[in-house]
Structures are given as C-alpha cells and as structure tokens.
Design an enzyme around this catalytic site. Sequence first.
Site, PDB file in Angstrom:
ATOM      1  N   CYS A 236     -14.576  -1.707  -6.206  1.00 37.24           N
ATOM      2  CA  CYS A 236     -15.891  -1.742  -5.550  1.00 37.24           C
ATOM      3  C   CYS A 236     -16.722  -0.593  -6.105  1.00 37.24           C
ATOM      4  O   CYS A 236     -17.318   0.169  -5.369  1.00 37.24           O
ATOM      5  CB  CYS A 236     -15.767  -1.667  -4.033  1.00 37.24           C
TER       6      CYS A 236
ATOM      7  N   ASP B  47       0.860  -1.191   0.000  1.00 36.79           N
ATOM      8  CA  ASP B  47       0.000   0.000   0.000  1.00 36.79           C
ATOM      9  C   ASP B  47       0.890   1.233   0.000  1.00 36.79           C
ATOM     10  O   ASP B  47       1.979   1.225   0.573  1.00 36.79           O
ATOM     11  CB  ASP B  47      -0.953   0.033   1.191  1.00 36.79           C
TER      12      ASP B  47
HETATM   13  C1  LIG Z   1      -9.923  -0.440  -2.433  1.00 42.34           C
HETATM   14  S1  LIG Z   1      -8.708  -0.081  -1.274  1.00 42.34           S
HETATM   15  C2  LIG Z   1      -8.009  -1.660  -0.959  1.00 42.34           C
HETATM   16  C3  LIG Z   1      -8.781  -2.526  -0.006  1.00 42.34           C
HETATM   17  C4  LIG Z   1      -8.023  -3.783   0.348  1.00 42.34           C
HETATM   18  N1  LIG Z   1      -7.656  -4.543  -0.823  1.00 42.34           N
HETATM   19  C5  LIG Z   1      -8.797  -4.673   1.288  1.00 42.34           C
HETATM   20  O1  LIG Z   1      -9.461  -5.602   0.824  1.00 42.34           O
HETATM   21  O2  LIG Z   1      -8.726  -4.450   2.497  1.00 42.34           O
HETATM   22  C6  LIG Z   1      -7.455   0.660  -2.272  1.00 42.34           C
HETATM   23  C7  LIG Z   1      -6.161   0.889  -1.565  1.00 42.34           C
HETATM   24  O3  LIG Z   1      -5.220   1.317  -2.538  1.00 42.34           O
HETATM   25  C8  LIG Z   1      -4.282   2.146  -1.900  1.00 42.34           C
HETATM   26  N2  LIG Z   1      -3.560   2.899  -2.944  1.00 42.34           N
HETATM   27  C9  LIG Z   1      -3.918   4.029  -3.572  1.00 42.34           C
HETATM   28  N3  LIG Z   1      -3.000   4.376  -4.488  1.00 42.34           N
HETATM   29  C10 LIG Z   1      -2.033   3.439  -4.440  1.00 42.34           C
HETATM   30  C11 LIG Z   1      -0.818   3.249  -5.137  1.00 42.34           C
HETATM   31  N4  LIG Z   1      -0.402   4.101  -6.077  1.00 42.34           N
HETATM   32  N5  LIG Z   1      -0.064   2.184  -4.811  1.00 42.34           N
HETATM   33  C12 LIG Z   1      -0.454   1.319  -3.860  1.00 42.34           C
HETATM   34  N6  LIG Z   1      -1.594   1.452  -3.150  1.00 42.34           N
HETATM   35  C13 LIG Z   1      -2.384   2.489  -3.459  1.00 42.34           C
HETATM   36  C14 LIG Z   1      -5.120   2.961  -0.942  1.00 42.34           C
HETATM   37  O4  LIG Z   1      -4.323   3.428   0.127  1.00 42.34           O
HETATM   38  C15 LIG Z   1      -6.177   1.947  -0.491  1.00 42.34           C
HETATM   39  O5  LIG Z   1      -5.833   1.402   0.743  1.00 42.34           O
END
Ligand SMILES: C[S@@+](CC[C@H](N)C(=O)[O-])C[C@H]1O[C@@H](n2cnc3c(N)ncnc32)[C@H](O)[C@@H]1O
Length: 501
Positions: free
Chosen positions: A423, A327
Amino acid sequence: MGAGKAHRNWGVPGDVSPDARATNSVGDLQRRVSGRAGAVSPARRGAFEALRLVEERRAYSHIALRQVLNRLGADRRDSALATEIVQGTLRWQQWLDEQINAKSRIPITRLDAVVRVTLRMAVYQLYKLRHCAPHAVVHDAVELVKGTQPRAASYVNGVLRTLERQQETPPQPRAAESWEDPGNPEELARRTSHPTWMVERWWSWLGPEATIALCQSNNEPPPLALRVNLWCSSVAEVMESVREAGGEGRPSPVIPGVLRVSGVDVSRLSTFQSGACSVQDESATLAAWTLQPEPGGEVLDLCAAPGGKSAHLAEWMKGTGRVTAVDIHPHKIPLIEQTARRLGLPNVHPVCADGRDAPSLGIFDAALVDAPCSGLGVLRRRPELKWRRRPEDIQDLVKLQGELLAAAARAVRPDGILVYATCTVCEAENDGVVEDFLAGPEGADFDLEDPAALWPDPLGQMTFSTRFGRQILPFHFGGDGFYYARLRRKPSGAQRGIRRD
Ligand SMILES: C[S@@+](CC[C@H](N)C(=O)[O-])C[C@H]1O[C@@H](n2cnc3c(N)ncnc32)[C@H](O)[C@@H]1O
C-alpha cells in the site's frame, strides 16, 4: 490524468454556511455550560489525547483515536469532530508549524510536546475548520495546556490570540485546487504540507502533473468502503442495513461487491456483526481479484494480520480449501482469528511465523505477499507517516520485502500464482523489489502477468501500468495507493517448498 484545471483560489478549506457555524458554537456552549467551569469539549479533549499519543509515543493516529474515543465514551458527533481535528492537524502539520513559528518567539520544535500539539490543533481549527467558534478553540486550548503545563497556558493564549486577531487568514491552497505551475518539488511540498524528500521522489518518478494530484489527494479525508461477503450476503442486504442505521451508501462504480458508505458507525451495523460485510478499501479488495484463488485450493497469505485480505480470499473460495494466514507478530494472530470468526470462515488458518520461512509451511497453489511497507499510499488514513518516515527506512523495507517475496516464491507450485502487493507509492518498494526478484535465482522460474487483465473493467484504463505491475494512486478512482504485481511459476519450474502430504 487527474491534476484538474489550473485555477487559483486562496479560499479557506472546509468553509461552511454561517448557520452551520452557529449550530456548532451553540453545541460547544451547551456542553461547556453543562460541564464544570473550565471544561473542555469532549471532541477537543479526545483529539488532544490522541495527538499526544501520536507525538509522544509514536502511536498510529487511527488506533490512538479509537482507544481514546472509546475510553471517553464519545458520541458520533464528537468522534467525527475529533477525527477531523486529529487527521487534519497531522495532514497540515508542516504548514501549521510555519504559521505558529511566524508568531511564536520559540520555534515549535523546541516547545514541549503538550504545547506543540495544543498549538497545532488549535491553529488547524482556527484556519481550516471555520465551523469551530474561535473563542471556543482558544478557550479549550488554554484549558488543555493548564491541565499538564500550567506555566505555558498564558504563552499558548498569547500565540493563539495573535493568530486569531490576524485580519486575514494566511494564503492556503484548497485541497482540491491545483496550480498551473508549482515550479518544483520543494514548493509543492511546502504548499501541500509534505516532506520534500517524499515529493522529490514522486516528482522524478511520476512527473509533476501526477505528483500534484497525488499530494492534493493525500490531504483529502479518506472514503469508507464496505466489502460485501458475497459468499453469504448481497450488496442489497448490506445497503439496506446502512440505510436502516441512518447512513448513506452506494455501490462502488468500479468494484462489484463494494459499497461506499458514510454517516454510520460500521461496528454497530447488523450486517457487520453478522459477518455480511467488512471494512476494506477498494484498492485493497484488488488483492483477491489479482490472485483469483480457486475454490478448494491451498493459498498462502504471508503477511496476513489483521486478516482483511485473508478473509476476502477465503470468501472468494466460498469457505472451501485453506488460506494459511501467516504473521510474524503473536499479538496480531487473534485479530486474524476474530476476523475469520465474525465472517464465519472455516478455511482461514492463522499461523504465527516469520514469512521468510515460508517454504517450511508447505506447497501452495497461490501465495500473496502483502508486504510491510512505507505506507505512502495510505497517507489519507495515516497522515502521521508523512513525518515519521525517513528516506533511510526505504532501504530496510526493500530488503525485507525482497526476502519475503523470494521465500513465498519457493512455496508456490509449478503453474501456481504469486502476487506481490504493497500500500505504498514508492518505486523502490514496488517495481524495484519485483525487478530484483526477477533477476535473482527464484525469479527465473516466474513469468509476469498483468493484474489489470483480471480486474473489473474500467480499472485497466484508470491505473498506471508500471514496468512490472500496476500502480494505483488515490486520485485514480478514490481507493488507496496500492501496487500489485502478478507472477506465475513456469509449469516446468521446480518448486522448492516442503510438500504438505
Ligand atoms: C500490510 S500489513 C498486512 C495487511 C493484511 N494483509 C490485511 O489485509 O489485513 C503487513 C503485515 O506484515 C506483517 N509482517 C511484518 N514482517 C513480517 C514477516 N517477516 N513475516 C510475516 N509477517 C510479517 C506485519 O505484522 C503486518 O501485519
């Protein structure tokens, strides 16, 4: 599809028996009597503070509520009412504003945030929560405003008294009702309290029938699902603990290893504390079903925090192999660590990095991109997103999603699996991103596979097949709106990541 039989019923949602109404009024009264003069019920105080955080600081409603209720030490009943008020007020915000504007000489958008929030939550209770005694609602609203904007108290009192005196509640659709013909997206948006641009997009993509059902289901309270950690526990054990705690549970009719529960504080369940279960929406559990990681494998979860899907993948692999849980936000890494620790999963390895640098993390048997998205599939849980999202946001998200998918692809070995998930219910962020990926340099090495071929049996017929993946809508089986696409790198495809060994 589930738009239901057309019928008209302008009854008031949430109507309950006179007994329930009386019981709640007594509860309100007792608390007020036992408190100081002018005291406000803890549930309304909690709702007010949480709504202020959402309105003034752009907080997420579920996080604001959790923080406020913990701080106030609210009991289960107060927490339930505060949650109902916060979520309902945000869900019906546009409709509430219409009612307030009809009686207020100042348009709601020009009112101070405290006044705006107080009026909205009070009108929500007056019109939609019939178990709340109107005099208690108005009293508490006036007291709440007095605390911060004393000069606005009589104004709030005046508007609410006018609305309260109104003989008939304004026409309002029951959430479960459908209409024969809403006619156009604008009218549907107005009736179901959604932004017009959002409904227009759905209307032209999904058609009127599915859009009506979607808008209605967005206004329903979200279900609570527990995913059992089948690596170390069983559905029966978790079910037993739910019953012992005074709650109700039944196995999900669509997803093995998932329970639908109610009436429990999950964090206090013995099986939650021991790592036998996790809170996870049924649609979200399909990430692991779509990826189907092999025990002992190397899996990349590129957007991992707070770690729900990483944990499920790690359980699926029976604690073997490795899930590299990436993340970008340093403050979210401890959330992944805590999840893995509670569940006793030794194979989750959190990494703080920008997912767009995925190829530098190694070569993987499979990768999941659970991309940051507009969240239009989870409006039941995060109703504030309705009013916060702008059409312009989608463009920026699509760019980031495409970059993350391409980066993950470069880290997948030949014959390896790449799953793209969101989602959201937004064609541009779902099929649009996969389409662009397939047309780009990385996509040429990948073939599409149908995720539903790997899902538990009825789900193939219950969900939409799209051009490149599967779209789940909240009315399909009760899970959140999700999108999944599954891709396999051609066996001959040259992978471009850095070999780990
Ligand atoms: C939809 S949420 C993920 C939920 C997680 N997969 C779960 O089931 O608990 C998207 C995540 O992507 C992260 N994120 C946003 N931009 C990102 C990047 N460039 N690289 C990695 N993570 C990123 C955000 O911090 C967020 O926690």
